[in-house]
Design an enzyme around this catalytic site. Structure first.
Site, PDB file in Angstrom:
ATOM      1  N   ARG A   1       0.769  -1.115   0.033  1.00  0.00           N
ATOM      2  CA  ARG A   1      -0.074  -0.061  -0.032  1.00  0.00           C
ATOM      3  C   ARG A   1       1.083   1.361  -0.068  1.00  0.00           C
ATOM      4  NH1 ARG A   1      -5.336  -1.527   3.847  1.00  0.00           N
ATOM      5  NH2 ARG A   1      -6.342  -2.104   2.029  1.00  0.00           N
TER       6      ARG A   1
ATOM      7  N   LYS B   1     -18.513 -15.979   3.848  1.00  0.00           N
ATOM      8  CA  LYS B   1     -20.316 -15.790   3.947  1.00  0.00           C
ATOM      9  C   LYS B   1     -20.876 -15.095   2.811  1.00  0.00           C
ATOM     10  CE  LYS B   1     -19.977 -14.121   8.735  1.00  0.00           C
ATOM     11  NZ  LYS B   1     -20.098 -12.669   9.236  1.00  0.00           N
TER      12      LYS B   1
ATOM     13  N   GLY C   1      -8.413  -7.879  -0.457  1.00  0.00           N
ATOM     14  CA  GLY C   1      -8.705  -8.732   0.719  1.00  0.00           C
ATOM     15  C   GLY C   1      -7.784  -9.778   0.553  1.00  0.00           C
TER      16      GLY C   1
ATOM     17  N   GLY D   1     -12.732  -4.101   1.058  1.00  0.00           N
ATOM     18  CA  GLY D   1     -13.964  -3.707   1.177  1.00  0.00           C
ATOM     19  C   GLY D   1     -14.436  -2.742   0.304  1.00  0.00           C
TER      20      GLY D   1
HETATM   21  P1  AMP Z   1     -13.943 -13.496   3.017  1.00  0.00           P
HETATM   22  O1  AMP Z   1     -13.110 -12.496   4.078  1.00  0.00           O
HETATM   23  O2  AMP Z   1     -15.537 -13.530   3.282  1.00  0.00           O
HETATM   24  O3  AMP Z   1     -13.265 -13.330   1.629  1.00  0.00           O
HETATM   25  O4  AMP Z   1     -13.611 -15.023   3.650  1.00  0.00           O
HETATM   26  C1  AMP Z   1     -12.383 -15.447   3.618  1.00  0.00           C
HETATM   27  C2  AMP Z   1     -12.203 -16.330   4.637  1.00  0.00           C
HETATM   28  O5  AMP Z   1     -12.820 -17.530   4.157  1.00  0.00           O
HETATM   29  C3  AMP Z   1     -10.923 -17.126   4.489  1.00  0.00           C
HETATM   30  O6  AMP Z   1     -10.214 -16.904   5.725  1.00  0.00           O
HETATM   31  C4  AMP Z   1     -11.157 -18.830   4.456  1.00  0.00           C
HETATM   32  O7  AMP Z   1     -10.479 -19.393   5.277  1.00  0.00           O
HETATM   33  C5  AMP Z   1     -12.472 -18.831   4.695  1.00  0.00           C
HETATM   34  N1  AMP Z   1     -13.155 -19.992   4.195  1.00  0.00           N
HETATM   35  C6  AMP Z   1     -13.262 -20.065   2.526  1.00  0.00           C
HETATM   36  N2  AMP Z   1     -13.758 -21.409   2.341  1.00  0.00           N
HETATM   37  C7  AMP Z   1     -14.114 -21.905   3.503  1.00  0.00           C
HETATM   38  C8  AMP Z   1     -14.873 -22.861   3.842  1.00  0.00           C
HETATM   39  N3  AMP Z   1     -15.294 -24.046   3.006  1.00  0.00           N
HETATM   40  N4  AMP Z   1     -15.047 -23.323   5.357  1.00  0.00           N
HETATM   41  C9  AMP Z   1     -14.577 -22.328   6.058  1.00  0.00           C
HETATM   42  N5  AMP Z   1     -13.961 -21.100   5.599  1.00  0.00           N
HETATM   43  C10 AMP Z   1     -13.914 -20.853   4.658  1.00  0.00           C
END
Ligand code: AMP
Length: 396
Positions: free
Chosen positions: A37, A200, A353, A376
């Protein structure tokens, strides 16, 4: 095209220019662990220095509740000076706009650079407080926002301050981010494929909905895929599941069908008997996840199907890992997708991210067209929202 004044349109000789940067860098015990950054801010700073401006830089770092030495920007000033090849004076006040900063700014000569203390040492910052914004504005005649990573937040130093200066503009980094993301979403060369993953569904609801109006293919992997699999009536065992989003997942599958968008979900999955790198693991079809196991990565057939869809694309946007890539044994799906992106003959954009971290950590950074510096902010952009930090800048 972005209709905002750009740093390249400004006449800055002898003027004090306040630049909002995104120096929110990862640190462990006072050591910067990635200077991506800081490096990304250099083109704007150099342009202003060469134009004869008196350059006053500001940024937040972390989430301090007030003055807190742990969140001092002092290490950033040191690294910045190295990257810039010139001295950077650090106005090390607890008060960002207090005595030290005023004296330092008043004594500046053309082409000099100072860095103010962490903007969040004032709790007013995150409330977009007008008085604090006004105080910041008294330091300069011109405001340049180059902090893409915080452009989705309306804070005193990203939005409020713009109202109280004579002139405002976006920096090169901001322009570049918006150009890449904007062109991809609004005038993509087709086929246009978006890949969403991560933990999520609820974080990406608006993104899924907006992208379904734009893409030819939407690929969903990672933890969020299990809510879609549940919506198809599959048992997902102990996998991540947002029961209250199953209905939404159904609606999105219907929307995809109505729009003729090909929606790809994992046909198989790597399951684990616990959430750990050394869990027992197996690959099963997505409708055969045992009740006491959990899916932690996309399976081998899925990797091939996703890679096929990606390789044929001319524009690809990727946000969110395909599995728990932090565990080596469950990083295979994320690596396969990164590899497929590397082979695309077209534009590949990584939406910041975790996916940016994964691509860099796995060694595929060089092969991507653009890696966004803001997770974000890029997500909100993909939702079709106007970023407040950009909206606040004067039009061309
Ligand atoms: P995000 O910040 O929403 O992009 O989520 C990223 C996080 O999702 C990472 O830390 C991954 O370890 C987690 N992740 C991805 N796939 C899975 C899964 N199948 N089960 C649990 N966590 C997951």
């Amino acid at each position: 095209m972005l209709n905002k004044k750009s740093v390249k349109d400004l006449q800055v000789r002898g003027k004090r220019v306040l630049v909002r940067c995104d120096f929110n860098v990862p640190m462990i015990e006072g050591e910067i662990t990635s200077d991506v950054r800081i490096a990304a801010a250099i083109p704007t700073i150099k342009k202003l220095v060469e134009g004869g401006a008196r350059v006053i830089l500001c940024s937040h770092m972390g989430k301090p509740k007030g003055p807190d030495a742990k969140f001092s920007l002092a290490p950033v000033a040191v690294r910045l000076a190295e990257l810039l090849g010139q001295e950077v004076y650090f106005a090390a006040d607890d008060e960002v706009v207090g005595g030290n900063a005023f004296t330092a700014v008043n004594n500046m000569k053309d082409g000099e650079v100072i860095l103010l203390q962490n903007t969040r040492f004032h709790p007013e910052e995150t409330k977009n407080d007008r008085e604090y914004a006004k105080d910041l504005a008294t330091l300069a005649e011109v405001f340049v926002n180059d902090a893409f990573g915080t452009a989705h937040r309306a804070h005193s130093s990203t939005v409020g301050v713009a109202e109280f200066v004579k002139e405002s503009a976006v920096g090169f980094l901001m322009e570049r981010e918006i150009e890449f993301l904007g062109n991809a979403v609004n005038s993509p060369v087709r086929p246009f494929v978006a890949i969403l993953g991560g933990a999520k569904v609820s974080d990406k609801i608006a993104v899924i909905n907006n992208l379904l109006n734009k893409v030819d293919t939407l690929i969903i992997g990672g933890g969020m895929a299990y809510t879609f699999l549940a919506a198809k009536g599959y048992e997902v065992g102990q996998s991540l599941l947002e029961a209250d989003k199953i209905e939404y997942a159904k609606e999105m599958m219907e929307k995809a069908a109505d729009k003729g968008v090909s929606l790809l979900l994992p046909v198989d999955t790597v399951i684990a008997d616990k959430f750990s790198n050394d869990a027992a693991r197996e690959v099963v079809d997505s409708d055969k996840i045992p009740a006491d196991w959990q899916g932690l990565d996309i399976g081998t057939k899925t990797r091939e199907i996703f890679a096929e869809a990606i390789k044929g694309a001319k524009t690809v946007i990727w946000n969110g890992p395909m599995g728990v890539f932090e565990f080596e044994n469950f990083a295979g799906g994320t690596i396969a997708v990164a590899k497929a992106l590397g082979e695309v003959d077209g534009t590949t954009i990584i939406g910041g991210g975790d996916s940016a971290a994964a691509v860099i950590q796995l060694g595929f950074a060089e092969q991507m067209t653009h890696i966004s510096t803001g997770g974000g902010a890029s997500l909100e952009f993909l939702e079709g929202k106007e970023l407040p930090g950009v909206a606040a800048i004067q039009d061309k």
